[in-house]
Scaffold this active site. Structure first.
Site, PDB file in Angstrom:
ATOM      1  N   MET A  75      29.291  44.145  43.129  1.00  0.00           N
ATOM      2  CA  MET A  75      30.068  45.251  43.710  1.00  0.00           C
ATOM      3  C   MET A  75      29.948  45.258  45.233  1.00  0.00           C
ATOM      4  O   MET A  75      29.707  46.288  45.860  1.00  0.00           O
ATOM      5  CB  MET A  75      29.601  46.588  43.115  1.00  0.00           C
ATOM      6  CG  MET A  75      29.788  46.671  41.608  1.00  0.00           C
ATOM      7  SD  MET A  75      28.928  48.075  40.832  1.00  0.00           S
ATOM      8  CE  MET A  75      27.222  47.485  40.836  1.00  0.00           C
ATOM      9  N   LYS A  83      34.577  52.980  34.225  1.00  0.00           N
ATOM     10  CA  LYS A  83      34.242  53.609  35.496  1.00  0.00           C
ATOM     11  C   LYS A  83      34.761  52.709  36.607  1.00  0.00           C
ATOM     12  O   LYS A  83      34.552  51.507  36.590  1.00  0.00           O
ATOM     13  CB  LYS A  83      32.728  53.797  35.641  1.00  0.00           C
ATOM     14  CG  LYS A  83      32.125  54.739  34.600  1.00  0.00           C
ATOM     15  CD  LYS A  83      30.636  54.879  34.759  1.00  0.00           C
ATOM     16  CE  LYS A  83      30.261  55.639  35.998  1.00  0.00           C
ATOM     17  NZ  LYS A  83      30.707  57.047  35.974  1.00  0.00           N
ATOM     18  N   ASP A 137      33.842  49.215  28.731  1.00  0.00           N
ATOM     19  CA  ASP A 137      34.026  49.365  30.170  1.00  0.00           C
ATOM     20  C   ASP A 137      35.438  48.971  30.585  1.00  0.00           C
ATOM     21  O   ASP A 137      36.165  48.293  29.846  1.00  0.00           O
ATOM     22  CB  ASP A 137      33.025  48.482  30.928  1.00  0.00           C
ATOM     23  CG  ASP A 137      31.622  49.063  30.938  1.00  0.00           C
ATOM     24  OD1 ASP A 137      31.473  50.250  30.590  1.00  0.00           O
ATOM     25  OD2 ASP A 137      30.674  48.335  31.298  1.00  0.00           O
TER      26      ASP A 137
END
Length: 258
Positions: free
Chosen positions: A178, A65, A43
């Site tokens: 997030m 991502k 990641d």
């Protein structure tokens, strides 16, 4: 020779939790997976010190991502996993924190399983556990909260919706992943459903890393204080938790040890 290559059986994928960033929080099983890997797909948010360990014996492939930014498509990551697992003996799919928490793990397992590729999950320390430790708190506490919610600030459709009425009740505790870009949205929904504006909120950026930053605020000032802090790294938001009074002393102690 060509026929022999066609019938070679696919390899194996380890879905490994990289933890929050501090390499010392990696599990022994994660280290062993690195040592036996032929390639590591990782990641974007994996720390450099973890990548250094992961890449000692295998090439690193960045399939990161980025929220609201340029990213690998999940379908492309799935296809690459299958391609490498077919080409190599052992593949490590290295994910931030714990693979089972907001890691899109099921989609990738489904892809390799459909291709007849074996796999296993190697758990890691999730951001909530690392971040709450840095502020000297626990996620649950008798007579305060008997449950804790793990929430995401946004999903594939945009800002994520939740049971705001339940979250707005006194004593609720949530770990929001997030949540920086959705802070104003979360703040508005909670206040709209009757949450106390003085409810403590703590944001921990880069939990467990050397550049860790902690912002303690209230629901009422969440959006303004988060904007003023200018955080750029991955952050975990705790709704309903504030740092212990001893937190400042602990920070000074950690500096002395550094």
């Amino acid at each position: 020779m060509q026929h022999h290559q066609d019938i070679v059986q696919p390899g194996h994928v380890d879905f490994v939790g990289a933890g929050p960033g501090d390499a010392e929080l990696l599990t022994v099983k994660a280290i062993r997976s690195f040592e036996s890997a032929d390639v590591v797909l990782h990641d974007r948010l994996i720390s450099s010190e973890v990548l250094e360990l992961a890449g000692k014996k295998a090439p690193l492939v960045d399939v990161g991502k980025a929220g609201f930014g340029p990213s690998w498509k999940q379908s492309d990551i799935n296809a690459l996993l299958v391609e490498y697992a077919t080409k190599y003996q052992r593949v490590v799919r290295l994910k931030s924190g714990d693979p089972t928490v907001f890691g899109r793990l099921d989609e990738e397992i489904d892809a390799v399983e459909a291709a007849g590729i074996s796999w296993r999950i190697v758990p890691g320390v999730t951001a909530a556990s690392a971040a709450v430790a840095t502020i000297g708190q626990s996620l649950t506490r008798r007579e305060r909260n008997s449950s804790v919610r793990f929430l995401t600030g946004h999903d594939v459709n945009g800002f994520a919706d939740h049971d705001w009425a339940a979250l707005a009740r006194p004593g609720s505790v949530a770990a929001i992943y997030m949540g920086k870009k959705s802070a104003r949205f979360i703040q508005g929904r909670l206040i709209m459903h009757g949450a106390d504006r003085d409810t403590p909120v703590t944001i921990v950026e880069n939990a467990s890393r050397s550049d860790q930053c902690v912002v303690h605020t209230t629901l009422d000032r969440l959006s303004a204080d988060l904007t003023a802090a200018e955080m750029n790294g991955p952050a975990l938001t705790f709704y309903g938790l504030s740092p212990r009074d001893a937190f400042a002393a602990q920070k000074d102690f950690n500096k002395e040890l550094a």
